[in-house]
Write an enzyme that holds these catalytic residues in place. Structure first.
Site, PDB file in Angstrom:
ATOM      1  N   ASP A  91      49.578 -21.080 -16.035  1.00  0.00           N
ATOM      2  CA  ASP A  91      50.476 -19.970 -16.376  1.00  0.00           C
ATOM      3  C   ASP A  91      51.879 -20.336 -15.908  1.00  0.00           C
ATOM      4  O   ASP A  91      52.084 -21.363 -15.267  1.00  0.00           O
ATOM      5  CB  ASP A  91      49.971 -18.663 -15.766  1.00  0.00           C
ATOM      6  CG  ASP A  91      49.940 -18.699 -14.244  1.00  0.00           C
ATOM      7  OD1 ASP A  91      50.387 -19.702 -13.647  1.00  0.00           O
ATOM      8  OD2 ASP A  91      49.461 -17.722 -13.655  1.00  0.00           O
ATOM      9  N   ASP A 308      41.081 -15.354 -19.822  1.00  0.00           N
ATOM     10  CA  ASP A 308      40.905 -15.797 -18.439  1.00  0.00           C
ATOM     11  C   ASP A 308      40.905 -14.570 -17.553  1.00  0.00           C
ATOM     12  O   ASP A 308      41.508 -13.559 -17.886  1.00  0.00           O
ATOM     13  CB  ASP A 308      42.059 -16.701 -17.991  1.00  0.00           C
ATOM     14  CG  ASP A 308      43.300 -15.892 -17.643  1.00  0.00           C
ATOM     15  OD1 ASP A 308      44.028 -15.492 -18.566  1.00  0.00           O
ATOM     16  OD2 ASP A 308      43.516 -15.620 -16.440  1.00  0.00           O
ATOM     17  N   CYS A 346      18.678 -14.888 -17.438  1.00  0.00           N
ATOM     18  CA  CYS A 346      19.690 -15.927 -17.189  1.00  0.00           C
ATOM     19  C   CYS A 346      18.990 -17.226 -16.808  1.00  0.00           C
ATOM     20  O   CYS A 346      18.072 -17.226 -15.993  1.00  0.00           O
ATOM     21  CB  CYS A 346      20.635 -15.491 -16.073  1.00  0.00           C
ATOM     22  SG  CYS A 346      21.855 -16.747 -15.631  1.00  0.00           S
ATOM     23  N   CYS A 348      20.524 -19.854 -15.401  1.00  0.00           N
ATOM     24  CA  CYS A 348      21.369 -20.656 -14.501  1.00  0.00           C
ATOM     25  C   CYS A 348      20.548 -21.166 -13.324  1.00  0.00           C
ATOM     26  O   CYS A 348      19.455 -20.681 -13.032  1.00  0.00           O
ATOM     27  CB  CYS A 348      22.594 -19.867 -14.046  1.00  0.00           C
ATOM     28  SG  CYS A 348      22.354 -18.841 -12.583  1.00  0.00           S
ATOM     29  N   CYS A 351      19.412 -18.393 -10.888  1.00  0.00           N
ATOM     30  CA  CYS A 351      18.365 -17.471 -11.333  1.00  0.00           C
ATOM     31  C   CYS A 351      17.002 -18.144 -11.483  1.00  0.00           C
ATOM     32  O   CYS A 351      15.976 -17.489 -11.341  1.00  0.00           O
ATOM     33  CB  CYS A 351      18.786 -16.802 -12.637  1.00  0.00           C
ATOM     34  SG  CYS A 351      20.162 -15.655 -12.386  1.00  0.00           S
ATOM     35  N   HIS A 377      26.344 -18.111 -10.534  1.00  0.00           N
ATOM     36  CA  HIS A 377      25.698 -17.212 -11.487  1.00  0.00           C
ATOM     37  C   HIS A 377      26.725 -16.477 -12.343  1.00  0.00           C
ATOM     38  O   HIS A 377      26.589 -16.427 -13.568  1.00  0.00           O
ATOM     39  CB  HIS A 377      24.780 -16.187 -10.813  1.00  0.00           C
ATOM     40  CG  HIS A 377      24.423 -15.100 -11.771  1.00  0.00           C
ATOM     41  ND1 HIS A 377      23.462 -15.256 -12.752  1.00  0.00           N
ATOM     42  CD2 HIS A 377      24.990 -13.880 -11.999  1.00  0.00           C
ATOM     43  CE1 HIS A 377      23.439 -14.177 -13.517  1.00  0.00           C
ATOM     44  NE2 HIS A 377      24.351 -13.324 -13.086  1.00  0.00           N
TER      45      HIS A 377
HETATM   46 ZN   LIG Z   1      22.017 -16.688 -13.322  1.00  0.00          ZN
END
Ligand SMILES: [Zn+2]
Length: 411
Positions: A91, A308, A346, A348, A351, A377
């Protein structure tokens, strides 16, 4: 070729596309994690690569104060300094000057402000903000603008918008004269080891993450891309005028600034819609500083390509986790004996491995690992959400809401 944007598929107003930058390609619509001080708090660069992050945001104001632009430039620019060989956007510093400084003084020339670290006086102008961003060497940089406060009178909003338009012209003039001074302009090629995205399991109905292509060698003619910023407060007519006049100045991409400054969400949406219809279809559209998981889906459906926000990382550090079943405040005692995963949908690495009880314990014990796992996560949830949105657009399906994105696949 330094910068290019291609629209590859559309569904309603939403577009799936691709930004081509000197440091690799970025699939859009994209959510850009914020790495304020050349670091996404709580997540190392190799983890960000494994999560499939293709572009990061850095904050010029913070990097200017610490470690300083000249220091980063001497170390080869932001990519080399932080060992990140994919795309970066910085930015202009304008937003932080406006949001972190009560004592700022705005003149036609620029903004005098005090450091929030030690109270020392500093000055940003369109020219010095460009010089700083060229020194950092991000792939995409932003024109210096004034973020109009909310609420503000009609006269105040117009004056602020006119100032931003004059600063946009000055930003572009300085950039065009100095763009070949970017720190990586004369490097023979990338020299930062970079891994391919890992094998982390994804949302079941989605194809696995497309490996990011190796960045093209940066050559002497590769330069940054400077985006313009549309202002105009909460007035649709001023937004239209700001868009048209910013387009007359001419940029390879356009941002919508001055939103998420305390206005109601329905008004944010109204202004986004009022602005977007005046932006060129063949250029990327960047909505700055949004939002919640629900909002990033909503804005992608309106035709926003880039977003963002500090929300996923900041909320993670406060134990607030976004899941397919809504927000989870992991500090709550009700999770102390909960052996289930944080989010059963999820995929990830957090998880698939840890229980809610363990995450709650880490947070309650103030373990550093709590911040790391929570951040992984939340970022994964945002990135998978956008990946699913892109997939739907590619199939020509209109995405309507976050819950639809995360609904279980048809049996
Ligand atoms: Zn997750």
């Amino acid at each position: 070729m330094s910068f290019e944007f291609r629209v590859e598929a559309t569904a309603g107003c939403a577009r799936k596309g691709r930004l081509i930058t000197p440091h690799g390609e970025v699939e859009t619509p994209v959510f850009m994690p914020v790495g304020t001080l050349a670091s996404v708090k709580g997540a190392s660069q190799d983890i960000l690569e494994d999560l499939g992050v293709q572009i990061l945001l850095g904050n010029t104001y913070h990097l200017y104060l610490r470690p300083g632009i000249e220091q980063v430039r001497k170390l080869g620019g932001l990519h080399r300094f932080m060992s990140w060989n994919r795309a970066i956007l910085t930015d202009s510093g304008g937003f932080q000057v406006f949001s972190l400084n009560d004592l700022r003084k705005v003149t036609e020339e620029g903004v005098m402000f005090r450091s929030h670290l030690d109270g020392s006086s500093h000055f940003f102008s369109p020219e010095s903000a460009m010089e700083a961003q060229i020194g950092l060497g991000a792939d995409i940089i932003m024109a210096f603008d004034e973020c109009t406060e909310h609420p503000a009178s009609g006269e105040r909003v117009r004056q602020s918008m006119e100032l931003t338009l004059r600063w946009a012209e000055r930003s572009k003039r300085y950039f065009e004269a100095h763009k070949h001074e970017v720190p990586w302009a004369n490097h023979a090629g990338p020299d930062i080891p970079s891994r391919q995205p890992g094998e982390a399991r994804r949302l079941a109905k989605l194809p696995s993450a497309e490996p990011a292509r190796r960045p093209a060698p940066t050559s002497a003619d590769a330069t940054q891309a400077l985006f313009g910023i549309v202002q105009g407060g909460m007035d649709p007519a001023l937004r239209q005028e700001s868009a048209q006049r910013t387009i007359e100045t001419g940029f390879p991409g356009y941002a919508i600034g001055g939103l998420s400054v305390g206005e109601p969400r329905a008004l944010t949406r109204e202004i986004v819609e009022a602005t977007i219809q005046h932006l060129p279809a063949d250029k990327p559209r960047y909505l700055m500083g949004v939002g919640t998981p629900e909002e990033i889906v909503e804005y992608a459906t309106l035709g926003i390509d880039m977003m963002d926000c500090v929300l996923p990382t900041r909320a993670a550090r406060h134990g607030l986790l976004f899941t397919s079943e809504g927000k989870v405040s992991i500090k709550q005692a009700r999770y102390a004996g909960d052996q289930g995963p944080l989010d059963p949908r999820c995929g990830c690495r957090v998880c698939v491995r840890y229980s809610r009880a363990y995450l709650r314990h880490l947070y309650a014990s103030n373990e550093v690992l709590a911040q790391v796992l929570n951040t992984i996560h939340n970022l994964s949830f945002y990135l998978d959400t956008m990946r699913a949105v892109r997939h739907s657009i590619e199939l020509g399906e209109k995405v309507r809401s976050l819950s639809e994105v995360w609904s279980p696949p048809e049996p």
